[in-house]
Design an enzyme around this catalytic site. Structure first.
Site, short mmCIF file in Angstrom:
data_model
loop_
_atom_site.label_atom_id
_atom_site.label_comp_id
_atom_site.label_asym_id
_atom_site.label_seq_id
_atom_site.Cartn_x
_atom_site.Cartn_y
_atom_site.Cartn_z
N ASP A 30 0.84 -1.19 0.00
CA ASP A 30 0.00 0.00 0.00
C ASP A 30 0.88 1.24 0.00
O ASP A 30 1.88 1.31 0.72
CB ASP A 30 -0.91 -0.01 1.23
N GLN A 39 -14.33 2.41 1.37
CA GLN A 39 -13.75 1.97 0.10
C GLN A 39 -13.49 3.18 -0.80
O GLN A 39 -14.40 4.00 -1.02
CB GLN A 39 -14.66 0.97 -0.63
N HIS A 94 -10.15 -5.46 -3.06
CA HIS A 94 -8.80 -5.69 -2.53
C HIS A 94 -8.90 -6.09 -1.07
O HIS A 94 -9.70 -5.56 -0.31
CB HIS A 94 -7.91 -4.46 -2.69
N HIS A 150 -6.97 -5.99 2.34
CA HIS A 150 -5.86 -5.36 3.05
C HIS A 150 -5.25 -6.39 4.00
O HIS A 150 -5.97 -6.98 4.81
CB HIS A 150 -6.35 -4.20 3.92
P1 AMP Z 1 -9.78 1.28 0.31
O1 AMP Z 1 -9.90 2.59 1.05
O2 AMP Z 1 -10.18 0.08 1.11
O3 AMP Z 1 -10.49 1.34 -1.04
O4 AMP Z 1 -8.23 1.06 0.05
C1 AMP Z 1 -7.56 1.66 -1.04
C2 AMP Z 1 -6.10 1.61 -0.68
O5 AMP Z 1 -5.36 1.83 -1.86
C3 AMP Z 1 -5.67 2.68 0.32
O6 AMP Z 1 -5.12 2.06 1.48
C4 AMP Z 1 -4.62 3.49 -0.44
O7 AMP Z 1 -3.55 3.90 0.37
C5 AMP Z 1 -4.18 2.51 -1.50
N1 AMP Z 1 -3.63 3.09 -2.70
C6 AMP Z 1 -4.12 4.14 -3.41
N2 AMP Z 1 -3.37 4.37 -4.50
C7 AMP Z 1 -2.38 3.42 -4.48
C8 AMP Z 1 -1.26 3.14 -5.33
N3 AMP Z 1 -1.01 3.86 -6.45
N4 AMP Z 1 -0.45 2.12 -5.00
C9 AMP Z 1 -0.68 1.39 -3.89
N5 AMP Z 1 -1.71 1.60 -3.05
C10 AMP Z 1 -2.54 2.62 -3.34
#
Ligand code: AMP
Ligand code: ZN
Length: 114
Positions: A30, A94, A100, A102
């Site tokens: 992440d 989300q 995804h 975590h």
């Molecule tokens: P969610 O809030 O459950 O949809 O999680 C989305 C996750 O994606 C968050 O923890 C972000 O930090 C992560 N995220 C967003 N952009 C990227 C990226 N380019 N590479 C890796 N993780 C990312």
């Protein structure tokens, strides 16, 4: 899907620190880690939310958990423990609409979650 951040990572259009992949699953660190270990584990197939799961996605979703187990062991956090979280839709937080898992570990987790 063309305008999906995680599909772009899958396709190599956006860089990521990939830690695991197989035929159906991709995992990467992440970009904004919430714990010493914070890995996102995605199906390579675009599925927007848990609400969009179909019966024939069941095996793929199971593989996300098998990947999580493997990555946790690689980080040597399997015995101390770790947390697996899927946020579904806005109220749960989300922000990326490609399913995804975590994987969070390396510190003590709180319960209930925020
Ligand atoms: P969610 O809030 O459950 O949809 O999680 C989305 C996750 O994606 C968050 O923890 C972000 O930090 C992560 N995220 C967003 N952009 C990227 C990226 N380019 N590479 C890796 N993780 C990312
Ligand atoms: Zn996608």
């Amino acid at each position: 899907m063309t305008d999906c951040l995680f599909c772009k990572i899958r396709d190599g259009q956006i860089p990521a620190e990939i830690v695991y992949q197989d035929e159906d699953v991709l995992a990467f660190n992440d970009v904004n880690p919430q714990a010493p270990v914070h890995v996102l584990i995605i199906p390579k197939k675009h599925i927007a939310t848990i609400n969009d799961l179909a019966t024939d996605n069941a095996a793929t979703i199971g593989k996300l958990y098998l990947a999580a187990k493997h990555i946790a062991a690689e980080h040597k956090i399997e015995d101390d423990g770790y947390r697996l979280v899927v946020n579904c839709n806005a109220m749960a937080g989300q922000t990326v609409y490609h399913i995804h898992l975590h994987l969070l570990g390396g510190r003590r987790m709180n319960w209930p979650p925020g």
